[in-house]
Scaffold this active site. Sequence first.
Site, PDB file in Angstrom:
ATOM      1  N   ARG A  38       0.867  -1.047   0.016  1.00 28.52           N
ATOM      2  CA  ARG A  38       0.025   0.113   0.033  1.00 28.52           C
ATOM      3  C   ARG A  38       0.770   1.465  -0.037  1.00 28.52           C
ATOM      4  NH1 ARG A  38      -5.006  -1.747   3.876  1.00 28.52           N
ATOM      5  NH2 ARG A  38      -6.165  -2.618   2.104  1.00 28.52           N
ATOM      6  N   LYS A 201     -21.153 -15.736   1.624  1.00 32.12           N
ATOM      7  CA  LYS A 201     -22.649 -15.797   1.939  1.00 32.12           C
ATOM      8  C   LYS A 201     -23.383 -15.018   0.816  1.00 32.12           C
ATOM      9  CE  LYS A 201     -22.955 -15.963   6.657  1.00 32.12           C
ATOM     10  NZ  LYS A 201     -23.359 -15.168   8.022  1.00 32.12           N
ATOM     11  N   GLY A 354     -10.319  -8.016  -0.961  1.00 34.52           N
ATOM     12  CA  GLY A 354      -9.034  -8.453  -0.280  1.00 34.52           C
ATOM     13  C   GLY A 354      -8.617  -9.938  -0.203  1.00 34.52           C
ATOM     14  N   GLY A 377     -14.222  -3.616   0.864  1.00 33.86           N
ATOM     15  CA  GLY A 377     -15.234  -2.925   0.932  1.00 33.86           C
ATOM     16  C   GLY A 377     -15.735  -2.053  -0.178  1.00 33.86           C
TER      17      GLY A 377
HETATM   18  P1  AMP Z   1     -16.655 -12.700   1.361  1.00 33.61           P
HETATM   19  O1  AMP Z   1     -15.985 -12.101   2.643  1.00 33.61           O
HETATM   20  O2  AMP Z   1     -18.132 -12.796   1.564  1.00 33.61           O
HETATM   21  O3  AMP Z   1     -15.976 -12.551   0.220  1.00 33.61           O
HETATM   22  O4  AMP Z   1     -16.016 -14.485   1.858  1.00 33.61           O
HETATM   23  C1  AMP Z   1     -14.741 -14.650   1.884  1.00 33.61           C
HETATM   24  C2  AMP Z   1     -14.664 -15.906   2.820  1.00 33.61           C
HETATM   25  O5  AMP Z   1     -15.858 -16.890   2.179  1.00 33.61           O
HETATM   26  C3  AMP Z   1     -13.464 -16.453   2.767  1.00 33.61           C
HETATM   27  O6  AMP Z   1     -12.859 -16.553   4.144  1.00 33.61           O
HETATM   28  C4  AMP Z   1     -13.570 -17.954   2.572  1.00 33.61           C
HETATM   29  O7  AMP Z   1     -13.033 -19.036   3.424  1.00 33.61           O
HETATM   30  C5  AMP Z   1     -15.215 -18.001   2.658  1.00 33.61           C
HETATM   31  N1  AMP Z   1     -15.632 -19.371   1.974  1.00 33.61           N
HETATM   32  C6  AMP Z   1     -15.280 -19.854   0.636  1.00 33.61           C
HETATM   33  N2  AMP Z   1     -16.189 -20.682   0.287  1.00 33.61           N
HETATM   34  C7  AMP Z   1     -16.707 -21.149   1.497  1.00 33.61           C
HETATM   35  C8  AMP Z   1     -17.515 -22.354   1.759  1.00 33.61           C
HETATM   36  N3  AMP Z   1     -17.801 -23.329   0.590  1.00 33.61           N
HETATM   37  N4  AMP Z   1     -17.934 -22.573   3.051  1.00 33.61           N
HETATM   38  C9  AMP Z   1     -17.714 -21.499   3.945  1.00 33.61           C
HETATM   39  N5  AMP Z   1     -17.082 -20.440   3.504  1.00 33.61           N
HETATM   40  C10 AMP Z   1     -16.386 -20.282   2.466  1.00 33.61           C
END
Ligand code: AMP
Length: 403
Positions: A38, A201, A354, A377
């Site tokens: 950064r 999610k 990230g 974000g």
């Molecule tokens: P996000 O912050 O929503 O972009 O999610 C990123 C996170 O999603 C990472 O820390 C991954 O470990 C998690 N992730 C990806 N695939 C899965 C899965 N199949 N089950 C649970 N967590 C997951």
Amino acid sequence: MSSVKSIRDIDISGKKIFIRCDFNVPMDEFLNITDDRRIRSAIPTIKYCLDNNCSVILASHLGRPKGIDGKFSLKPVAKRLSRLFDRDVIMASDVVGQDAKTKAANLKIGDVLLLENLRFENGETKNDENLAKELASLADIYINDAFGVCHRAHSSVEAIARFFPDSAKAAGFLLQKEIEFSQNLLKKPTRPFVAVVGGSKVSGKLQALNNLLPRVDKIIVGGGMAFTFLKARGYDVGNSLVEDDLIEEANKIIQKAKELKVKFYLPVDILAAQTFSADSAVKFVTTQEIPGGWIGLDIGPASVKVFKEALSDAQTILWNGPMGVFEIDKFSKGSIKISHAIAEAHATTVVGGGDTADVVNRAGDADEMTFISTGGGASLELIEGKELPGVKALRVKDDDSSS
Ligand code: AMP
């Protein structure tokens, strides 16, 4: 009409420039900087100012201090900057206190001053106008080069811009690139345009999915969020991550994709684990055969093949969110292989978030991507179609010289 000017569009010659940077770097327990990307990425804008006979005041936050706290001092950043620049960097012991004011007032052409952590001032995260006014009074020109905080209406990001005339505020090179790649890409992509969306999610990406749908030709969904969609399609997903309250929404998205003739891809196989741990028993199964009680933690090789095929004719690819729990080696293969596939595509490839940037770095593909967004974000909010407060604050009325 209004637009955001680039630092190149305004006259900065010989002026005192306030640059909002993102020096929120990771440090170890001994306060050594463990990753200075950064800091390095701020250099082009700073150098440009110095080459134009300016003096420069740099400001950033670091971590989330509650008031003044030596652990969150920017002193290590000043040290790193002076090494990178091979010149002295003057460090202020406060943000808008006597020391900062005196040092800012005494700056000579070519001097670089770094203020203390902006969040040592309580008003910073409250978008306090008085703090913004004091910060603004230190300089002639305001440059924002801190994309990672542009989704926050903070004093040094939003309110401060009100205290500079249109001719004296603009985006630095880093921010300008972020705006160009993420925002403009959504407006006029070369087609076919494929979005690859993953992460944990559906709820976190719902707005992004809805904003992407009318803009893309294909959507590929992986990661934990895929299981809510798979369940919506009637599959038994064992103990995989599912948001039951969003199943109806997931169905609506699939339906909307159909109406818009957007090809919607879900995993066809997954890596299922008995427990959520690195030493768990694992097996590849088709999405029709996820054993009861098992958890899907990565996409399988058949999904990689299908996704690769779907990516093969893409001219533009936007990727946000890993395909599995990439933090654990055993569940990182799907994400790494999709990273390789995107890197190899003959397309404009933009990576946001990230986690996704981490995957790309771990895969060794960073140099092959067209652009990797630095803000988590902030880049998600751009994909959601929102205008970031920090970018909006830079908007100025168009004139003949603006682009
Ligand atoms: P996000 O912050 O929503 O972009 O999610 C990123 C996170 O999603 C990472 O820390 C991954 O470990 C998690 N992730 C990806 N695939 C899965 C899965 N199949 N089950 C649970 N967590 C997951």
